[in-house]
Write a protein that holds these residues in place. Structure first.
Motif, PDB file in Angstrom:
ATOM      1  N   PHE A 138       0.831  -1.214   0.000  1.00  0.00           N
ATOM      2  CA  PHE A 138       0.000   0.000   0.000  1.00  0.00           C
ATOM      3  C   PHE A 138       0.861   1.257   0.000  1.00  0.00           C
ATOM      4  CE2 PHE A 138      -3.230  -3.010   1.482  1.00  0.00           C
ATOM      5  CZ  PHE A 138      -4.279  -2.640   0.652  1.00  0.00           C
ATOM      6  N   GLY A 139       1.988   1.219   0.710  1.00  0.00           N
ATOM      7  CA  GLY A 139       2.861   2.390   0.729  1.00  0.00           C
ATOM      8  C   GLY A 139       3.426   2.712  -0.637  1.00  0.00           C
ATOM      9  N   VAL A 140       3.940   1.709  -1.321  1.00  0.00           N
ATOM     10  CA  VAL A 140       4.524   1.916  -2.644  1.00  0.00           C
ATOM     11  C   VAL A 140       3.469   2.402  -3.638  1.00  0.00           C
ATOM     12  CG1 VAL A 140       5.491   0.690  -4.628  1.00  0.00           C
ATOM     13  CG2 VAL A 140       6.450   0.327  -2.364  1.00  0.00           C
ATOM     14  N   MET A 141       2.307   1.771  -3.638  1.00  0.00           N
ATOM     15  CA  MET A 141       1.259   2.124  -4.585  1.00  0.00           C
ATOM     16  C   MET A 141       0.762   3.554  -4.354  1.00  0.00           C
ATOM     17  SD  MET A 141      -2.340   0.138  -5.307  1.00  0.00           S
ATOM     18  CE  MET A 141      -2.654  -0.017  -3.554  1.00  0.00           C
ATOM     19  N   LEU A 142       0.512   3.910  -3.114  1.00  0.00           N
ATOM     20  CA  LEU A 142      -0.018   5.241  -2.817  1.00  0.00           C
ATOM     21  C   LEU A 142       0.999   6.337  -3.113  1.00  0.00           C
ATOM     22  CD1 LEU A 142      -1.894   4.421   0.507  1.00  0.00           C
ATOM     23  CD2 LEU A 142      -2.939   4.983  -1.690  1.00  0.00           C
ATOM     24  N   PHE A 143       2.240   6.130  -2.707  1.00  0.00           N
ATOM     25  CA  PHE A 143       3.251   7.163  -2.921  1.00  0.00           C
ATOM     26  C   PHE A 143       3.596   7.320  -4.399  1.00  0.00           C
ATOM     27  CE2 PHE A 143       3.803   6.903   1.624  1.00  0.00           C
ATOM     28  CZ  PHE A 143       4.202   8.182   1.975  1.00  0.00           C
ATOM     29  N   ALA A 144       3.644   6.189  -5.143  1.00  0.00           N
ATOM     30  CA  ALA A 144       3.944   6.292  -6.575  1.00  0.00           C
ATOM     31  C   ALA A 144       2.814   7.001  -7.314  1.00  0.00           C
ATOM     32  CB  ALA A 144       4.181   4.908  -7.172  1.00  0.00           C
ATOM     33  N   GLY A 145       1.569   6.664  -6.988  1.00  0.00           N
ATOM     34  CA  GLY A 145       0.441   7.231  -7.702  1.00  0.00           C
ATOM     35  C   GLY A 145       0.157   8.679  -7.372  1.00  0.00           C
ATOM     36  N   ALA A 146       0.667   9.149  -6.240  1.00  0.00           N
ATOM     37  CA  ALA A 146       0.370  10.520  -5.806  1.00  0.00           C
ATOM     38  C   ALA A 146       1.464  11.509  -6.184  1.00  0.00           C
ATOM     39  CB  ALA A 146       0.155  10.546  -4.299  1.00  0.00           C
ATOM     40  N   THR A 147       2.468  11.072  -6.945  1.00  0.00           N
ATOM     41  CA  THR A 147       3.559  11.979  -7.312  1.00  0.00           C
ATOM     42  C   THR A 147       3.277  12.782  -8.576  1.00  0.00           C
ATOM     43  OG1 THR A 147       4.656  10.229  -8.576  1.00  0.00           O
ATOM     44  CG2 THR A 147       5.305  10.487  -6.259  1.00  0.00           C
TER      45      THR A 147
END
Length: 458
Positions: free
Chosen positions: A243-252
């Motif tokens: 969840f951390g990787v997905m959320l941070f990548a998608g919010a950049t």
């Protein structure tokens, strides 16, 4: 009873097993999952991932009961043999084998692609071949050496993912993540629902192969204590990272530009720090640790599965032999590698239904995994009824709700996968039917009895 010629070395502690559990899977945090955005959008894929993560948490908490009660190298194969006899064992064993034999070629090709970025003259397929040769060799020379290496690269891979999240955090914006997040739309629709189901294999890629710890059970010190620690801490670690990787990548920034790439993390970081940043170069290079951890760990898994099938008479007995010095299943390790290398150099044969080679291989592996999950949960219910006196050092919490939920979710995922990938399913089903029929006709399955063939004293 396990004989000296087929006895594995027991030298793995809980930390080693945690490294195997996380390392088997962690490449899924680096690549593959972002294709789910192309199917469902960020919000749709988030729904898919939540459902799949819940399935895996329930599955692992339930699966651990089987692993500690029957700590054999065959893992799901051994549980199904105990619960359903040779036919059920063949289904579980060959499904697991397909999962673990087909996942490494996809990861090896990703390793080759990473190296090709740094060395353009290097053919990715040749690099993938080199990876097979190196890590099959490392697996053969000793399980303690192999598991220690796995632990080191897994810790480095986890640290790198945390660094990624920290570096891109200043650019985090919820609006970037939610714009067009329902399969390209700003609000939910029936089309988005279809995308949610179509994205299932890519959410499973976040967790695929964690169950491989079961195949190291015979090489674990005090498996009744160390396996639950490794499994539970491992699945929680992977859930947080996914969840951390997905959320941070998608919010950049624009997530759509990352939805069809094999390297979403470097591309997301590039938008934040620029192409010349040392952080970006670090991510590209250290990204290999995540790929290597999974590749190396899954080789350990397929070798033990081939070994267990051969030891029980479902494959030729030659693959049940262990190396006289290193006490590792060397012939099984080489046999699985031959299949994987053939897949790498047979893209025209492996790529089907208009999918890329990597996507086809991943989908085939997921079919094997979901079939095994269904059989394993059915075995848990069956053994609770047929062998209530079986020693269970760890019992599934919330029984029967948790294993029932895992069973239903695995069934739903399997049906959805069939609907969206009928041709690959037909190939998978044909392989399974042929393998199971041949195993029953020409194989010499070991007798099934109430006592495990695993001797903890060996």
């Amino acid at each position: 009873m396990t004989t000296p010629s087929t006895a594995l070395d027991k030298s793995l502690n809980a930390f080693h097993l945690w490294g195997i559990a996380v390392g088997l899977v962690i490449s899924g945090e680096y690549f593959g999952w972002s294709y789910g955005w192309a199917q469902a959008g960020t919000l749709g894929f988030l729904v898919t991932t939540v459902a799949v993560a819940a399935m895996y948490v329930a599955f692992i908490f339930s699966f651990t009961e089987l692993t500690t009660a029957i700590p054999q190298a065959g893992g799901p194969f051994a549980y199904a043999l105990r619960a359903f006899g040779p036919t059920g064992a063949a289904i579980a064993g060959y499904a697991t084998l397909i999962e673990f034999v087909f996942a490494p070629p996809a990861i090896a090709l990703a390793i080759g692609a990473y190296l090709n970025v740094q060395f353009p003259g290097l053919d990715p397929k040749h690099a993938a071949l080199g990876a097979y040769l190196v890590f099959m060799g490392l697996n053969i020379v000793g399980v303690h050496i192999a598991a220690t290496f796995e632990l080191v690269v897994t810790v480095l891979a986890v640290a790198e993912l945390l660094v990624f999240m920290g570096v891109v955090a200043p650019a985090f914006s919820v609006s970037n993540f939610i714009v067009g997040g329902w399969a390209g739309q700003d609000s939910f629709s029936l089309g988005a629902l279809g995308g949610i189901f179509a994205a299932i294999p890519f959410a499973i890629w976040f967790f695929l192969a964690i169950e491989g710890v079961a195949m190291a059970a015979e090489e674990a010190k005090d498996p009744k204590r160390t396996i639950p620690i490794a499994y539970i801490s491992g699945v929680l670690t992977l859930t947080a990272l996914a969840f951390g990787v997905m959320l941070f990548a998608g919010a950049t920034g624009d997530w759509k530009s990352l939805s069809d790439l094999n390297d979403p993390l470097p591309q997301a970081m590039k938008r934040v720090v620029g192409e010349s940043s040392g952080w970006l170069h670090m991510l590209v290079w250290l990204g290999l640790f995540g790929l290597v951890a999974s590749f190396h760990g899954i080789i350990m898994g397929y070798a033990r599965q081939i070994f267990a099938l051969a030891r029980a008479g479902f494959l030729p007995g030659v693959f049940a032999q262990v190396h006289p010095r290193f006490r590792t299943p060397h012939r099984a390790t080489l046999a699985g590698g031959v299949v994987g290398i053939a897949a790498i150099y047979s893209d025209s044969l492996v790529s089907v239904a208009g999918q890329s080679l990597t996507a086809s291989i991943v989908t085939m592996a997921v079919f094997g995994a979901l079939t095994m999950y269904v059989v394993s949960m059915l075995a848990l219910f069956r053994l609770r009824r047929s062998e209530p006196g079986l020693a269970r050092p760890y019992r599934a919490p919330l029984y029967p709700v948790a294993p029932g939920f895992a069973l239903v979710m695995a069934g739903i995922c399997l049906v959805a996968l069939i609907v969206y990938n009928p041709l690959i399913f037909a190939i998978f089903a044909a392989i399974m039917v042929v393998a199971v029929v041949l195993a029953r006709i020409v194989g010499k399955p070991a007798a099934v009895g109430p006592v495990s063939t695993f001797d903890p004293a060996i």
